[in-house]
Design an enzyme around this catalytic site. Structure first.
Site, PDB file in Angstrom:
ATOM      1  N   GLY A  10       0.800  -1.225   0.000  1.00 31.82           N
ATOM      2  CA  GLY A  10       0.000   0.000   0.000  1.00 31.82           C
ATOM      3  C   GLY A  10       0.830   1.271   0.000  1.00 31.82           C
ATOM      4  O   GLY A  10       0.480   2.255  -0.664  1.00 31.82           O
ATOM      5  N   ASN A  11       1.962   1.267   0.706  1.00 29.73           N
ATOM      6  CA  ASN A  11       2.742   2.506   0.831  1.00 29.73           C
ATOM      7  C   ASN A  11       3.461   2.895  -0.463  1.00 29.73           C
ATOM      8  O   ASN A  11       3.931   4.009  -0.590  1.00 29.73           O
ATOM      9  CB  ASN A  11       3.726   2.410   2.002  1.00 29.73           C
ATOM     10  CG  ASN A  11       4.818   1.391   1.762  1.00 29.73           C
ATOM     11  OD1 ASN A  11       4.567   0.328   1.192  1.00 29.73           O
ATOM     12  ND2 ASN A  11       6.022   1.699   2.174  1.00 29.73           N
ATOM     13  N   LYS A 131     -13.301 -10.001   5.805  1.00 30.89           N
ATOM     14  CA  LYS A 131     -12.552  -8.831   5.354  1.00 30.89           C
ATOM     15  C   LYS A 131     -13.497  -7.632   5.208  1.00 30.89           C
ATOM     16  O   LYS A 131     -14.368  -7.614   4.335  1.00 30.89           O
ATOM     17  CB  LYS A 131     -11.900  -9.183   4.017  1.00 30.89           C
ATOM     18  CG  LYS A 131     -10.991  -8.159   3.499  1.00 30.89           C
ATOM     19  CD  LYS A 131      -9.566  -8.690   3.295  1.00 30.89           C
ATOM     20  CE  LYS A 131      -8.682  -7.541   2.949  1.00 30.89           C
ATOM     21  NZ  LYS A 131      -7.557  -7.341   3.775  1.00 30.89           N
ATOM     22  N   LYS A 215      -3.374  -9.985  -1.941  1.00 28.51           N
ATOM     23  CA  LYS A 215      -2.456  -9.674  -3.045  1.00 28.51           C
ATOM     24  C   LYS A 215      -1.128 -10.429  -2.912  1.00 28.51           C
ATOM     25  O   LYS A 215      -0.472 -10.708  -3.920  1.00 28.51           O
ATOM     26  CB  LYS A 215      -2.228  -8.171  -3.172  1.00 28.51           C
ATOM     27  CG  LYS A 215      -1.356  -7.539  -2.105  1.00 28.51           C
ATOM     28  CD  LYS A 215      -0.039  -7.069  -2.664  1.00 28.51           C
ATOM     29  CE  LYS A 215       0.929  -6.502  -1.645  1.00 28.51           C
ATOM     30  NZ  LYS A 215       0.709  -6.541  -0.245  1.00 28.51           N
ATOM     31  N   LYS A 277       2.483 -12.550   3.709  1.00 24.25           N
ATOM     32  CA  LYS A 277       3.739 -12.372   2.954  1.00 24.25           C
ATOM     33  C   LYS A 277       4.677 -13.549   3.199  1.00 24.25           C
ATOM     34  O   LYS A 277       5.289 -14.070   2.266  1.00 24.25           O
ATOM     35  CB  LYS A 277       4.437 -11.067   3.366  1.00 24.25           C
ATOM     36  CG  LYS A 277       3.639  -9.832   3.026  1.00 24.25           C
ATOM     37  CD  LYS A 277       4.395  -8.580   3.407  1.00 24.25           C
ATOM     38  CE  LYS A 277       3.437  -7.423   3.595  1.00 24.25           C
ATOM     39  NZ  LYS A 277       2.424  -7.260   2.549  1.00 24.25           N
TER      40      LYS A 277
HETATM   41  P1  ADP Z   1       1.266  -4.108   2.614  1.00 23.87           P
HETATM   42  O1  ADP Z   1       0.394  -2.990   2.169  1.00 23.87           O
HETATM   43  O2  ADP Z   1       2.672  -3.995   2.108  1.00 23.87           O
HETATM   44  O3  ADP Z   1       0.681  -5.470   2.391  1.00 23.87           O
HETATM   45  P2  ADP Z   1       0.815  -4.571   5.469  1.00 23.87           P
HETATM   46  O4  ADP Z   1       0.514  -3.463   6.424  1.00 23.87           O
HETATM   47  O5  ADP Z   1      -0.274  -5.515   5.094  1.00 23.87           O
HETATM   48  O6  ADP Z   1       1.461  -3.871   4.183  1.00 23.87           O
HETATM   49  O7  ADP Z   1       2.020  -5.430   6.053  1.00 23.87           O
HETATM   50  C1  ADP Z   1       3.256  -4.850   6.435  1.00 23.87           C
HETATM   51  C2  ADP Z   1       3.307  -4.595   7.944  1.00 23.87           C
HETATM   52  O8  ADP Z   1       3.419  -5.818   8.672  1.00 23.87           O
HETATM   53  C3  ADP Z   1       4.521  -3.830   8.408  1.00 23.87           C
HETATM   54  O9  ADP Z   1       4.361  -2.444   8.245  1.00 23.87           O
HETATM   55  C4  ADP Z   1       4.614  -4.210   9.895  1.00 23.87           C
HETATM   56  O10 ADP Z   1       4.035  -3.227  10.715  1.00 23.87           O
HETATM   57  C5  ADP Z   1       3.763  -5.470  10.015  1.00 23.87           C
HETATM   58  N1  ADP Z   1       4.395  -6.631  10.658  1.00 23.87           N
HETATM   59  C6  ADP Z   1       3.697  -7.547  11.374  1.00 23.87           C
HETATM   60  N2  ADP Z   1       4.482  -8.514  11.847  1.00 23.87           N
HETATM   61  C7  ADP Z   1       5.755  -8.220  11.423  1.00 23.87           C
HETATM   62  C8  ADP Z   1       7.026  -8.860  11.587  1.00 23.87           C
HETATM   63  N3  ADP Z   1       7.158  -9.992  12.273  1.00 23.87           N
HETATM   64  N4  ADP Z   1       8.111  -8.293  11.011  1.00 23.87           N
HETATM   65  C9  ADP Z   1       7.993  -7.133  10.311  1.00 23.87           C
HETATM   66  N5  ADP Z   1       6.818  -6.479  10.135  1.00 23.87           N
HETATM   67  C10 ADP Z   1       5.698  -7.012  10.661  1.00 23.87           C
HETATM   68 MG    MG Z   2      -1.103  -6.294   3.274  1.00 28.00          MG
END
Ligand code: ADP
Ligand code: MG
Length: 314
Positions: A10-11, A131, A215, A277
């Site tokens: 998203g960022n 969701k 995604k 992820k």
């Molecule tokens: P995106 O839009 O890239 O899918 P998300 O917000 O869904 O972003 O996922 C990324 C976020 O996951 C990071 O910003 C972080 O705050 C969070 N996160 C949760 N658990 C972890 C972890 N174990 N290590 C790193 N980040 C983590």
């Molecule tokens: Mg995400």
């Protein structure tokens, strides 16, 4: 050098979540394009996947608000909103990447494919929609939408009622042959935006369903289909951590599949953000011996490819 599926978080599309204007999104995409074209310039073949949470939410809410004001305006179905978000985001990304390629005199073309992703009607996700999408409604409005539109409405942390949709797993990409042809001809393809538009195939007919495919899982699927060498997941953190946010937090340079599976069991990754992820990365790495996944941020993407940043899953 190789074929890389880049999953943009998203960022990479909206730098400031409070500014959801098209102008702000295009500006962010232009910055994102610089990092993406760096990867192209080093000789890699790239395919771009991306999220759409805030954008599809904005489209759904706008239609809902308009329909509340004026009964003659029909509510836009969710799959159509997903298609609009793919077009909207794809337009910004393809323009930004195209311009950056031109600035650097790289002779490549870029295009967005409106992508449908097949899911199974029997996916367990359909039994438990969870969701949240779109606007908040009062209890009375929620009950009416459940009756009239067959929506599933849930109380979202006592802030009001919101529609919830299922999150099924991706099975196949309907446009895979087109995508493959374009990639093999050397073009840059933007695909499976927002995880793809979820469709169910019945007697050879595709039907859009109100659901959200993660995604990260859709990116993994298209990476396997295109026989990519690498899945590069770019998000808001430079690396993956264990004990994330705790005193003994430890950022990882490398993680093997068996370590990843162990860390999942120990609950190190938040569901809905880092967990999908990690699951996508593990699935991709397990699908063939030579495959590698990297989780990092946009700014560190180039360094991550050089082995100096990010978390490499092997
Ligand atoms: P995106 O839009 O890239 O899918 P998300 O917000 O869904 O972003 O996922 C990324 C976020 O996951 C990071 O910003 C972080 O705050 C969070 N996160 C949760 N658990 C972890 C972890 N174990 N290590 C790193 N980040 C983590
Ligand atoms: Mg995400």
């Amino acid at each position: 050098m190789g074929r890389i599926v880049i999953a943009l978080g998203g960022n990479a599309l909206q730098e400031n979540p409070k500014d959801t204007s098209a102008e702000a999104q295009l500006k962010t995409c232009r910055n994102t394009a610089k990092f993406i074209v760096d990867i192209v310039e080093s000789g890699n073949e790239i395919i771009i996947a991306h999220g759409n949470g805030p954008q599809v939410g904005q489209i759904v809410s706008t239609y809902e608000a308009a329909a509340q004001q004026d009964k003659s305006i029909p509510i836009m179905p969710f799959p159509e909103c997903g298609a609009m978000s793919q077009g909207y985001i794809g337009y910004h990304l393809q323009q930004a990447i195209r311009d950056e390629l031109r600035v650097r005199n790289i002779k490549k073309e870029v295009a967005t494919i409106i992508t449908q992703v097949k899911v199974s009607q029997d996916d367990p996700g359909f039994l438990n929609p969870s969701k949240p999408v779109g606007s908040f409604f009062s209890k009375e409005e929620a009950e009416m939408l459940e009756k009239e539109k067959n929506y599933v409405m849930k109380n979202d942390a006592n802030r009001g009622f919101r529609r919830v949709v299922p999150s099924p797993m991706p099975l196949e990409v309907a446009e895979e042959k087109v995508i493959k042809t374009l990639v093999e001809a050397g073009h840059i393809v933007i695909t499976v935006g927002g995880g793809g538009i979820p469709v169910i195939e019945e007697h050879n007919i595709l039907k859009g369903v109100p659901a959200v495919i993660d995604k990260d899982f859709a990116s993994e699927k298209i990476a396997e289909i295109l026989e990519a060498d690498m899945l590069l997941i770019l998000t808001a953190v430079d690396k993956v951590a264990i004990n994330y946010g705790k005193e003994d937090e430890k950022w990882l340079d490398e993680m093997t599949v068996s370590q990843g599976e162990e860390y999942i069991k120990q609950g190190h990754f938040a569901p809905g953000s880092m967990l999908p992820k990690i699951k996508a990365a593990l699935a991709f790495v397990k699908s063939k011996d030579s495959r590698v996944a990297i989780i990092s941020s946009l700014n560190k993407a180039k360094a991550a490819l050089d082995g100096n940043e990010g978390t490499r899953i092997i």
